[in-house]
Design a protein around this motif. Structure first.
Motif, PDB file in Angstrom:
ATOM      1  N   ILE A  76       0.859  -1.186   0.000  1.00 52.66           N
ATOM      2  CA  ILE A  76       0.000   0.000   0.000  1.00 52.66           C
ATOM      3  C   ILE A  76       0.898   1.240   0.000  1.00 52.66           C
ATOM      4  CG2 ILE A  76      -1.671   1.358   1.323  1.00 52.66           C
ATOM      5  CD1 ILE A  76      -2.796  -1.254   2.397  1.00 52.66           C
ATOM      6  N   TYR A  77       0.656   2.122  -0.968  1.00 51.04           N
ATOM      7  CA  TYR A  77       1.458   3.345  -1.077  1.00 51.04           C
ATOM      8  C   TYR A  77       0.561   4.581  -1.029  1.00 51.04           C
ATOM      9  CZ  TYR A  77       5.549   0.644  -2.510  1.00 51.04           C
ATOM     10  OH  TYR A  77       6.600  -0.232  -2.543  1.00 51.04           O
ATOM     11  N   THR A  78       1.166   5.654  -0.563  1.00 45.50           N
ATOM     12  CA  THR A  78       0.555   6.973  -0.657  1.00 45.50           C
ATOM     13  C   THR A  78       1.341   7.783  -1.677  1.00 45.50           C
ATOM     14  OG1 THR A  78      -0.204   6.948   1.641  1.00 45.50           O
ATOM     15  CG2 THR A  78      -0.036   9.095   0.572  1.00 45.50           C
ATOM     16  N   LEU A  79       0.647   8.321  -2.660  1.00 46.23           N
ATOM     17  CA  LEU A  79       1.267   9.172  -3.669  1.00 46.23           C
ATOM     18  C   LEU A  79       0.997  10.628  -3.297  1.00 46.23           C
ATOM     19  CD1 LEU A  79       2.724   9.339  -6.469  1.00 46.23           C
ATOM     20  CD2 LEU A  79       0.427   9.490  -7.488  1.00 46.23           C
ATOM     21  N   SER A  80       2.039  11.417  -3.175  1.00 43.13           N
ATOM     22  CA  SER A  80       1.885  12.836  -2.838  1.00 43.13           C
ATOM     23  C   SER A  80       2.749  13.679  -3.755  1.00 43.13           C
ATOM     24  CB  SER A  80       2.250  13.088  -1.379  1.00 43.13           C
ATOM     25  OG  SER A  80       3.562  12.636  -1.100  1.00 43.13           O
ATOM     26  N   LYS A 125       5.062  17.346  -4.571  1.00 47.59           N
ATOM     27  CA  LYS A 125       6.235  17.904  -3.890  1.00 47.59           C
ATOM     28  C   LYS A 125       5.843  18.856  -2.763  1.00 47.59           C
ATOM     29  CE  LYS A 125       7.245  22.014  -6.695  1.00 47.59           C
ATOM     30  NZ  LYS A 125       8.272  22.661  -7.540  1.00 47.59           N
ATOM     31  N   ASN A 126       4.572  19.278  -2.759  1.00 46.79           N
ATOM     32  CA  ASN A 126       4.083  20.162  -1.701  1.00 46.79           C
ATOM     33  C   ASN A 126       3.465  19.394  -0.535  1.00 46.79           C
ATOM     34  OD1 ASN A 126       4.747  22.511  -3.246  1.00 46.79           O
ATOM     35  ND2 ASN A 126       2.896  22.118  -4.478  1.00 46.79           N
ATOM     36  N   GLY A 127       3.502  18.045  -0.614  1.00 48.47           N
ATOM     37  CA  GLY A 127       2.970  17.223   0.463  1.00 48.47           C
ATOM     38  C   GLY A 127       1.495  16.912   0.353  1.00 48.47           C
ATOM     39  N   ASN A 128       0.845  17.320  -0.734  1.00 46.11           N
ATOM     40  CA  ASN A 128      -0.574  17.034  -0.924  1.00 46.11           C
ATOM     41  C   ASN A 128      -0.762  15.576  -1.325  1.00 46.11           C
ATOM     42  OD1 ASN A 128      -1.392  19.797  -0.532  1.00 46.11           O
ATOM     43  ND2 ASN A 128      -0.557  20.206  -2.581  1.00 46.11           N
ATOM     44  N   THR A 129      -1.631  14.858  -0.617  1.00 44.82           N
ATOM     45  CA  THR A 129      -1.916  13.464  -0.944  1.00 44.82           C
ATOM     46  C   THR A 129      -2.776  13.392  -2.196  1.00 44.82           C
ATOM     47  OG1 THR A 129      -1.760  12.742   1.355  1.00 44.82           O
ATOM     48  CG2 THR A 129      -2.999  11.330  -0.161  1.00 44.82           C
ATOM     49  N   LEU A 130      -2.299  12.652  -3.179  1.00 44.96           N
ATOM     50  CA  LEU A 130      -3.016  12.507  -4.445  1.00 44.96           C
ATOM     51  C   LEU A 130      -3.815  11.206  -4.510  1.00 44.96           C
ATOM     52  CD1 LEU A 130      -0.153  13.634  -6.873  1.00 44.96           C
ATOM     53  CD2 LEU A 130      -1.958  15.046  -5.858  1.00 44.96           C
ATOM     54  N   GLN A 131      -3.282  10.155  -3.905  1.00 39.39           N
ATOM     55  CA  GLN A 131      -3.944   8.850  -4.017  1.00 39.39           C
ATOM     56  C   GLN A 131      -3.322   7.905  -3.007  1.00 39.39           C
ATOM     57  OE1 GLN A 131      -3.696   7.232  -7.959  1.00 39.39           O
ATOM     58  NE2 GLN A 131      -5.235   5.644  -7.613  1.00 39.39           N
ATOM     59  N   LYS A 132      -4.106   6.918  -2.566  1.00 38.77           N
ATOM     60  CA  LYS A 132      -3.594   5.897  -1.660  1.00 38.77           C
ATOM     61  C   LYS A 132      -4.179   4.548  -2.050  1.00 38.77           C
ATOM     62  CE  LYS A 132      -2.882   4.785   3.222  1.00 38.77           C
ATOM     63  NZ  LYS A 132      -3.086   5.213   4.634  1.00 38.77           N
ATOM     64  N   GLY A 133      -3.372   3.513  -1.953  1.00 38.07           N
ATOM     65  CA  GLY A 133      -3.819   2.161  -2.280  1.00 38.07           C
ATOM     66  C   GLY A 133      -2.652   1.325  -2.776  1.00 38.07           C
ATOM     67  N   HIS A 134      -2.978   0.202  -3.362  1.00 38.63           N
ATOM     68  CA  HIS A 134      -1.945  -0.677  -3.943  1.00 38.63           C
ATOM     69  C   HIS A 134      -1.616  -0.130  -5.336  1.00 38.63           C
ATOM     70  CE1 HIS A 134      -2.435  -3.681  -0.727  1.00 38.63           C
ATOM     71  NE2 HIS A 134      -3.711  -3.349  -0.775  1.00 38.63           N
ATOM     72  N   LEU A 135      -0.960   1.001  -5.359  1.00 38.67           N
ATOM     73  CA  LEU A 135      -0.853   1.804  -6.572  1.00 38.67           C
ATOM     74  C   LEU A 135       0.027   1.177  -7.652  1.00 38.67           C
ATOM     75  CD1 LEU A 135      -0.559   5.366  -4.975  1.00 38.67           C
ATOM     76  CD2 LEU A 135      -2.608   4.054  -5.561  1.00 38.67           C
ATOM     77  N   SER A 162       5.176   6.559  -0.872  1.00 32.42           N
ATOM     78  CA  SER A 162       5.590   6.114   0.462  1.00 32.42           C
ATOM     79  C   SER A 162       4.739   4.951   0.936  1.00 32.42           C
ATOM     80  CB  SER A 162       5.451   7.265   1.473  1.00 32.42           C
ATOM     81  OG  SER A 162       6.145   8.403   1.044  1.00 32.42           O
ATOM     82  N   ASP A 163       5.407   3.971   1.554  1.00 27.48           N
ATOM     83  CA  ASP A 163       4.682   2.930   2.289  1.00 27.48           C
ATOM     84  C   ASP A 163       5.021   3.093   3.766  1.00 27.48           C
ATOM     85  OD1 ASP A 163       7.220   1.871   2.610  1.00 27.48           O
ATOM     86  OD2 ASP A 163       6.859   0.061   1.422  1.00 27.48           O
ATOM     87  N   ASP A 164       4.800   2.070   4.574  1.00 25.81           N
ATOM     88  CA  ASP A 164       5.036   2.201   6.010  1.00 25.81           C
ATOM     89  C   ASP A 164       6.510   2.362   6.359  1.00 25.81           C
ATOM     90  OD1 ASP A 164       2.353   2.000   6.521  1.00 25.81           O
ATOM     91  OD2 ASP A 164       2.377  -0.159   6.884  1.00 25.81           O
ATOM     92  N   SER A 165       7.412   1.930   5.467  1.00 22.74           N
ATOM     93  CA  SER A 165       8.831   1.908   5.812  1.00 22.74           C
ATOM     94  C   SER A 165       9.721   2.718   4.889  1.00 22.74           C
ATOM     95  CB  SER A 165       9.336   0.451   5.813  1.00 22.74           C
ATOM     96  OG  SER A 165       8.559  -0.363   6.670  1.00 22.74           O
ATOM     97  N   ASN A 166       9.260   2.992   3.670  1.00 26.40           N
ATOM     98  CA  ASN A 166      10.144   3.587   2.669  1.00 26.40           C
ATOM     99  C   ASN A 166       9.461   4.711   1.915  1.00 26.40           C
ATOM    100  OD1 ASN A 166      12.436   1.416   2.639  1.00 26.40           O
ATOM    101  ND2 ASN A 166      10.549   0.240   2.456  1.00 26.40           N
ATOM    102  N   SER A 167      10.278   5.601   1.397  1.00 17.90           N
ATOM    103  CA  SER A 167       9.801   6.655   0.507  1.00 17.90           C
ATOM    104  C   SER A 167      10.652   6.650  -0.757  1.00 17.90           C
ATOM    105  CB  SER A 167       9.883   8.028   1.179  1.00 17.90           C
ATOM    106  OG  SER A 167       8.947   8.128   2.227  1.00 17.90           O
ATOM    107  N   PHE A 168      10.007   6.895  -1.884  1.00 15.12           N
ATOM    108  CA  PHE A 168      10.694   6.914  -3.167  1.00 15.12           C
ATOM    109  C   PHE A 168      10.296   8.167  -3.929  1.00 15.12           C
ATOM    110  CE2 PHE A 168       9.957   2.523  -1.928  1.00 15.12           C
ATOM    111  CZ  PHE A 168      11.220   1.963  -2.027  1.00 15.12           C
TER     112      PHE A 168
END
Length: 632
Positions: A223-227, A229-239, A610-616
């Motif tokens: 499960i990832y959160t896509l945001s 560069k300003n930190g706005n969340t765009l989408q979350k799920g098994h992207l 980002s997931d629970d442990s990593n950011s890319f």
């Protein structure tokens, strides 16, 4: 040191930078091969029964599916069973190797060669250097085979089959096929890697488990959160989790594009999955072969099923044809990385301990159901009791009208698969004769394999030659327990001699056993002649994404005019700031915000995943229609 070879093929000398040429004619692209996966011998034998023309399976080491290793004794059993029906066995020797592993891999290759394996699927080019047995080699999809130049190079140095990248479109495949003559293999069903194969380093960068060494941690299923560069969340799920590949409706198009080997993904799947999906594609290919005299099957026999295959009832995350028809929407499955199964309707009524579905599918006690709630979340349950379309689960969950209901486990269908008895038959002609001294059986089949045995057995003049003939035909037709179905001819001289049924049966058993041995011998793979070559590699230099992890692979590329500037990721101490995934799949396109149509969104780049442990870090190469993921 190389092992002594005393098996079915004689050892030959080899040379550096090999050109591999078989001493038989190149298999042509009109020979259509259905290639099935196997995690073990049981799965492999199931695939053969259900119509596979070839099996790919891991050996005891160096396989890209680390959890699917097999003993050489099982592989030898498989080779004999496969060759009896004219099928082939490919071993996945397709991981990257370190310096201390190259010789071990070669030793294993010699052992596999000696037991009669048809080909090795390889990734590491150290296995194209000196010391390898004269065995057919295939270019794994891990070698990133998506350009004409790359496929042409593998062809020109002698590889017999190239596994194409899954991302290729119909037109791209046609272009490669027109420029080459090597046999082309492509995946047609099963799980999709979101990255170009061989170009995903996310698992290794994040947790030290290399996908190129068979230890993928499946980071793409998180499960990832896509945001932005300003930190706005765009989408979350098994992207990054893709739907499963399904080319059911495109097999003939692939044939006409130039593909001859059709590969089912699934070396970690159970035998029920293998049976269902193999038979599904067997039926499709057989229908095409039946009306296309320009094509022929790559193995022998007729598959006689006892169930109707349905790929929607086996593990799937929903289906996609990926990029075959160009870039499509809805290629991912953001809801769950688990099996979605088949959609059977929506929830139309909710009661205290049950709910009703508005579909028409026949439900069964024990069915596994996946509920997709209106908020996008998912829940799973088991149907404890079914009354028409009303379902009473063992434990009721919170539901509401409009929730989508999928069945990802059909209890009745799975029971059928567990007891399926599909079998594969080889038609043979049996001629039973008496020459005045001995009785003989001659067996011929459509593959040109001939067997003759003669025995002197007690006999006497028949009182009723017609009855004697009928009895002989009856006994010689008893091929149950074998792969053969027989048409029997009894000569007049044999019909005139009465022989005990037990003696005829013994004669039949001996003849069929000998015929199976003759078929194994007939279909054994040919040796290869190894010739040196310095054909230029299509790239002038390689960086760490070139996947060079040992000295001999480095020497291979340099002998073909390519400079290796960096060893692969697995040889590096630090991978931060490096690209860890290159993919044709695009999150922006998937969200309906392709940057080519929405250039104003570039101001919010780069994105973060980002997931629970990593950011890319996520960037987009719109010129080449690629998404680039980097380890920050």
């Amino acid at each position: 040191m190389r092992p002594n070879i005393e098996g079915r093929r004689a050892k030959q000398q080899s040379s550096p930078s090999l050109l591999i040429i078989n001493n038989i004619d190149m298999q042509t692209r009109n020979e259509i091969e259905l290639l099935s996966p196997a995690k073990d011998l049981e799965c492999a034998l199931t695939a053969l029964r259900c119509g596979a023309d070839a099996i790919y399976i891991g050996a005891e080491a160096f396989s890209a599916r680390h959890a699917a290793a097999n003993d050489l004794s099982d592989i030898e059993t498989l080779v004999n069973e496969a060759h009896t029906v004219g099928a082939r066995v490919y071993i996945t020797l397709n991981t990257l190797l370190f310096d201390n592993e190259v010789e071990q891999a070669r030793q294993l290759a010699w052992k596999l060669y000696n037991i009669g394996v048809d080909a090795l699927i390889i990734q590491d080019t150290a296995l194209l250097c000196d010391g390898m047995p004269p065995i057919e080699l295939h270019a794994s999809t891990q070698m990133d085979n998506r350009t004409v130049d790359k496929v042409l190079f593998w062809q020109n140095i002698g590889l017999r089959q190239v596994v194409l990248a899954r991302e290729l479109s119909e037109n791209e495949i046609k272009t490669i096929a027109k420029a080459t003559t090597v046999r082309l293999e492509c995946f047609v069903h099963g799980a999709l890697c979101v990255s170009y194969s061989g170009q995903c380093f996310m698992s290794y960068a994040a947790c030290g488990r290399s996908a190129n060494r068979g230890q993928c941690a499946q980071m793409c299923r998180h499960i990832y959160t896509l945001s932005d560069k300003n930190g706005n969340t765009l989408q979350k799920g098994h992207l990054l989790s893709l739907k499963d590949f399904n080319q059911t409706n495109n097999i003939e198009k692939l044939i006409d594009a130039g593909v001859s080997s059709f590969k089912i993904e699934g070396r970690l799947k159970d035998k029920e999955y293998v049976a269902n999906v193999t038979l599904h594609y067997r039926k499709i290919i057989d229908e095409i072969l039946a009306r296309r005299p320009d094509l022929r099957r790559a193995s022998s026999g007729v598959t006689i099923p006892n169930f109707e295959p349905n790929v929607y009832k086996s593990f799937n995350r929903g289906f996609t044809t990926y990029f075959f028809n160009g870039r499509q929407a809805h290629q991912s499955q953001p809801l769950t990385p688990k099996s979605m199964g088949e959609w059977i309707g929506n929830c139309s009524r909710v009661e205290k301990n049950s709910f009703t579905i508005d579909g028409k599918s026949e439900l069964h006690n024990g069915d596994g159901l996946l509920i997709v709630h209106k908020n996008g979340e998912t829940s799973g349950l088991r149907a404890n009791k079914v009354d028409g379309q009303r379902v009473t689960p063992l434990k009721m969950i919170r539901m509401q009208q409009g929730d989508k209901v999928y069945r990802n486990s059909d209890a009745a269908f799975e029971a059928t698969l567990k007891h399926e008895n599909t079998h594969r038959c080889i038609p043979i002609d049996i001629r039973y004769n008496f020459d005045g001294q001995a009785f003989s059986i001659n067996i011929n089949d459509a593959d040109g394999v001939h067997t003759e045995i003669k025995r002197t057995i007690p006999s006497e003049q028949a009182n009723n030659p017609t009855s004697t003939c009928e009895n002989a035909i009856r006994q010689l037709s008893k091929t149950g327990g074998t792969i053969y179905t027989a048409t029997v001819e009894v000569t007049e001289t044999a019909a005139n001699r009465h022989v005990a049924a037990s003696d005829i049966n013994m004669l039949r058993r001996d003849a069929l056993e000998m015929h199976s041995k003759n078929r194994i011998e007939h279909f054994k793979p040919a040796d290869c002649k190894l010739i040196s070559s310095n054909i230029p590699f299509p790239q002038q230099e390689l960086m760490r994404s070139g996947n060079v992890t040992n000295k001999e692979a480095k020497q291979f590329y340099e002998s073909h005019g390519c400079k290796v500037n960096e060893l692969g990721y697995e040889c590096q101490q630090e991978n931060r700031g490096q690209i860890v995934m290159t993919t044709k799949f695009c999150l922006m396109h998937e969200r309906g915000t392709c940057l080519k149509q929405h250039p104003e969104m570039r101001s919010a780049l780069p994105h973060k995943l980002s997931d629970d442990s990593n950011s890319f870090v996520v960037n987009f190469d719109c010129k080449n229609c690629q998404m680039i993921i980097t380890m920050p």
